[in-house]
Design an enzyme around this catalytic site. Structure first.
Site, short mmCIF file in Angstrom:
data_model
loop_
_atom_site.label_atom_id
_atom_site.label_comp_id
_atom_site.label_asym_id
_atom_site.label_seq_id
_atom_site.Cartn_x
_atom_site.Cartn_y
_atom_site.Cartn_z
CG ASP A 109 -1.98 1.19 1.35
OD1 ASP A 109 -2.24 1.39 0.20
OD2 ASP A 109 -2.34 1.38 2.26
CG ASP A 148 -3.85 0.92 5.92
OD1 ASP A 148 -4.57 0.52 4.95
OD2 ASP A 148 -3.20 1.80 6.07
CG ASP A 194 -5.57 -2.94 2.15
OD1 ASP A 194 -5.66 -3.06 0.99
OD2 ASP A 194 -5.07 -2.13 3.06
#
Length: 907
Positions: free
Chosen positions: A331, A634, A638
């Site tokens: 990410d 996070d 996800d």
């Protein structure tokens, strides 16, 4: 349930300029309608997932072909009356089961965490009254009120939005809150751009709004992720796959060999009971029952080292997976970046200024782009005016807590507070009135007790309100077309660098007497403003991110950034951390044909505007190319990809509980550099596991060969089942432990990733294992008959056989500390546990040989120094031959340096 309160007045249509006072909304559903819909569609919850209980998880520890063979051996020895052997075998099996159960990761809690996210209350209008209800009682059609700080209880179609902004990072990955606008959108719109919707599980950061529930429970976007998590199958790690394959091969070979030897012995006229004992001894000897325990211990030591490097492993095999990782999908927000908006540049009075420092700490200097010394505000009045307007037109605060400086309010506004504080501006005259930001206006305005009006907003809207600009000497200058063009071009240049730009203006004190109210000021009334400057900000890359990405590239690991942010921002951050090339968006992913997607994904390093389902698609596309994927994240969005990936990596600070529970590893500092450190540790663990297996297998194979030779020749068994277990659970454990703490090789991060399709043991190592096994066969079998020929009893001869295996494993340990270089003395110096293990084995073997109770239990007997000398000779010869084979080898072999396969890109 709270007592009903009068509801606001109703409305018949969405106003073009939301009033913000929630007037003219409908009366909501009736109680009867709500009850009927609740009965028909069910509560606003996500379905629970059935999980195995502790008893079932413990019993599954016995679900292994190797364990089945050992249990069958225990049954056979019990039938034959060898209760000591049977007890020892059962004890070994139970100990292994307890270790496996204790080290198994906690049961999956991702779905439970998702359900907890919807356990909240909601402000609802029913029967014309405003009331507070548990979110579980919401139904489609309910009219809900959203206010700052509230969690959105269901998917809501907005009817009114007054300065409403929602933090949707858990769903979209957006680094800044999304401004909402109730006007309907045309056509298919990506999730992150649906301004007219508020989604379940997101959080209102500012403003107020009203909307109608369109979906509850599993029908929401959060419910979609729930289904994706359920569909994402947790994959086996390379180690578990290879160990499982290895176990099946060993089981088949052992059972076949035991059956063959039993048949040969019976056909030669030997007693059935004797042949059953021999078959059990062969099965117990050839099965490496100590291997699972040593693998677990080695992984556990790797886990402990990773904790010191800010990585917590939740599932032990994930340690080894890190060593085989070929692609890291990371990410952007909070992993490669600080997750703290920071003003980087200011344009005011015709000059450009750079702002130092990162995050929300008010530390850092403001300098001119061509200068180096901090500026003095009295010499730069336009800069002071820009900073003052940004602080005045602002609702955020920064505070210093135990974990450092944090922002209370919108992160973007927090960055503006910090930039002003860096110049020493910490207060402004008291605010009298506020015109909040809205997606319709695209600006915010405030009036203060000194008569000044300050405006903050988008470039287009603020510039359209200005007819003057503040010059360098604090003089107002005409803001003509040329000046507007110059400011616009500067803002576009900032945007290409991934910076978010806000414009600032102010009204003169004498012109600020116009009432600033929501109802009486049309957009055209607030005009004739003075443009005071721009501030450009970004969520800056972490200081160690670029070095960590470079280290991954040096190690042959691809790094791919997957984010919900816009393509320009993603490309800019990617360039700064070393990820170059074209950006692939979610739209591009959908448009790419399925057969071409894996190749396109493999070639691309930056992905922007990606949805949760697309993240899962990207992981599967890479796995179809035989990649081992480490996926970071996070947010709730996800979780499916984290579960699907070979190893999921969640953020410990900013990560949701959903992400943490779906992940195999949690970073305590949310830093990409910690992933690189964990990969380094994982490679070290993989090296140590290969070294240990290469060292341990010759003992099992050698024991099996000794027993087969005895049965084929029709002689007495050189070693009994209980003695085999003694070797496997003492010598193997005591001498195997040093491998768990063996230091990493210096070049470990300059090798390409190990091809996950390669066998656990390549051919050169298999050949070495068989070579040492043959030495053990010759030495042990030969000395057994030598001792008997020279008058030794069967117990004494068998004790010599056990000693041959013990001391040969001790010298072979030094061979295996490096699989391609001699390392006898250096190995002891760099790993003192090697010397401790050898000393421990000597003590244990002496106890086995000379303590009477051990002689009775394991049927051993004292032997003389000459017998020890003969056993040691076999060990020294074995060491010398293996070292000679290393030196004569034309090819240097390292366990993790196999040639990378096509498909793994090298830097």
């Amino acid at each position: 349930m709270a007592a009903p309160r009068p509801a606001p007045d109703t409305m018949t249509e969405v106003p073009s300029e939301p009033s913000g006072d929630l007037r003219d909304v409908r009366d909501g559903l009736t109680s009867a309608e709500a009850r009927e819909r609740l009965e028909r569609f069910g509560p606003n919850t996500l379905p629970a997932m059935r999980r195995r209980g502790p008893v079932a998880r413990f019993l599954l520890q016995f679900h292994s072909p190797l364990i089945y063979v050992l249990l069958a051996s225990a049954v056979v020895t019990t039938v034959l009356g060898d209760h000591v052997d049977s007890a020892v075998i059962c004890g070994v099996v139970i100990v292994n089961a307890i270790v496996g159960f204790a080290q198994e990761a906690r049961a999956e809690k991702a779905l439970t965490a998702l359900m907890a996210m919807t356990s909240t209350t909601a402000e609802v209008v029913r029967d014309g009254s405003l009331m507070t209800l548990p979110s579980t009682e919401l139904v489609v059609g309910d009219l809900v009120i959203l206010e700052a700080g509230a969690k959105v209880p269901a998917d809501v179609r907005l009817l009114v939005a007054d300065g409403l902004e929602v933090d949707e990072a858990v769903l979209t990955g957006e680094s800044i809150p999304s401004a909402k606008d109730p006007r309907p959108l045309e056509g298919e719109v990506p999730l992150a751009d649906r301004r007219d919707m508020a989604f379940s599980g997101t959080v209102v950061t500012r403003g107020r709004g009203t909307g109608t529930v369109t979906a509850t429970g599993s029908a929401t976007q959060l419910g979609l992720i729930h289904r994706l998590v359920g569909q994402a199958q947790g994959v086996q790690t390379p180690l578990t796959r290879k160990i499982a394959h290895f176990s099946r091969l060993i089981t088949a070979a052992v059972l076949g060999l035991a059956a063959l030897t039993f048949l040969i012995g019976v056909l030669r006229g030997q007693a059935v009971a004797e042949m059953l004992t021999a078959a059990v001894a062969l099965a117990v000897g050839a099965i490496p029952e100590g291997l699972p325990a040593l693998v677990t211990i080695t992984l556990a030591f790797g886990v402990a080292r990773m904790v010191r490097r800010n990585a917590i492993i939740r599932r032990l095999p994930a340690v080894e997976t890190l060593g085989s990782t070929t692609v890291i999908c990371t990410d952007k927000t909070g992993t490669l970046t600080e997750n703290r908006m920071t003003v980087r540049a200011i344009a005011a009075g015709g000059r450009l200024y750079a702002v130092g420092g990162t995050g929300y700490a008010p530390d850092g200097d403001i300098v001119e782009m061509e200068g180096h010394a901090p500026v003095a505000l009295d010499a730069h009045p336009a800069l002071a005016a820009c900073l003052t307007s940004a602080l005045a037109c602002n609702d955020a605060q920064i505070t210093r807590g135990t974990d450092g400086w944090e922002v209370i309010g919108d992160p973007t506004e927090g960055a503006l507070v910090v930039s002003a504080a860096k110049a020493g501006i910490t207060s402004v005259p008291q605010r009298l009135e506020t015109l909040p930001f809205s997606s319709e206006r695209q600006y915010m305005a405030t009036r203060h007790e000194d008569g000044a009006v300050h405006v903050k907003g988008s470039i287009e809207r603020v510039l359209a309100l200005c007819d003057r600009q503040l010059g360098l000497d604090d003089q107002r200058e005409p803001f003509d077309h040329r000046a507007v063009k110059a400011v616009t071009e500067l803002a576009e240049a900032f945007g290409r660098q991934g910076l978010r730009v806000l414009a600032f203006a102010r009204a003169e004190a004498e012109a600020s007497s116009t009432p600033l109210t929501r109802s009486s000021i049309p957009l055209t009334r607030l005009s004739h403003l003075t443009f005071v400057g721009l501030q450009a900000m970004q969520d800056p890359p972490r200081q160690a991110a670029a070095d960590a990405v470079r280290a991954c590239h040096d190690a042959g690991i691809q790094v791919k950034m997957i984010t919900g942010d816009h393509a320009e921002t993603a490309a800019a951050i990617g360039t700064q951390v070393g990820l170059h090339g074209e950006v692939m968006t979610g739209t591009d992913i959908d448009a790419c044909p399925g057969d071409r997607l894996p190749g396109a994904v493999e070639r691309t390093a930056v992905f922007a505007r990606v949805s949760p389902a697309q993240k899962l698609l990207l992981v599967r596309a890479l796995q179809s190319r035989a990649h081992v994927i480490a996926m970071t994240g996070d947010g709730v969005n996800d979780a499916p990809a984290l579960k699907q990936a070979d190893i999921g990596v969640a953020m410990g600070r900013a990560g949701t509980e959903v992400a943490k529970e779906a992940a195999d590893m949690v970073l305590t500092d949310d830093d990409f550099a910690s992933i690189e450190a964990a990969v380094e540790e994982g490679r070290g663990v993989l090296d140590n596991l290969v070294k240990f297996i290469v060292w341990a297998l010759p003992a099992n194979i050698g024991l099996g060969l000794v027993l087969v030779a005895a049965i084929v020749t029709g002689g007495e068994l050189p070693i009994l089942p209980v003695q085999v277990l003694w070797l496997n659970m003492t010598a193997v454990l005591v001498l195997g432990l040093p491998f768990a703490v063996e230091p990493r090789d210096d070049d470990i991060m300059h090798r390409p990733p190990r091809d996950p399709r390669l066998p656990l043991l390549p051919r050169p190592l298999v050949a070495r294992i068989m070579f040492v096994s043959a030495i053990l066969l010759a030495g042990a079998f030969g000395l057994f008959h030598w001792e008997q020929a020279h008058g030794a009893s069967s117990a004494e001869a068998r004790t010599v056989v056990v000693s041959v295996f013990a001391v040969t494993l001790a010298t072979y340990l030094f061979n295996c500390l490096s699989l391609d270089h001699p390392i006898l003395v250096r190995g002891v110096r760099r790993n003192p546990w090697v010397g401790a293990g050898v000393a421990g084995l000597i003590v244990i073997q002496l106890i086995y040989t000379y303590v009477p109770v051990m002689n009775d239990l394991f049927r051993s007997a004292p032997i003389g120094l000459a017998a020890w000398g003969r056993a040691l000779t076999v060990a020294v010869v074995s060491y010398a031959l293996v070292e000679g084979a290393k030196r004569c080898s034309t090819r240097t072999f390292a366990p993790a340096s196999e040639h990378s396969r096509p498909g793994i890109l090298k830097p």
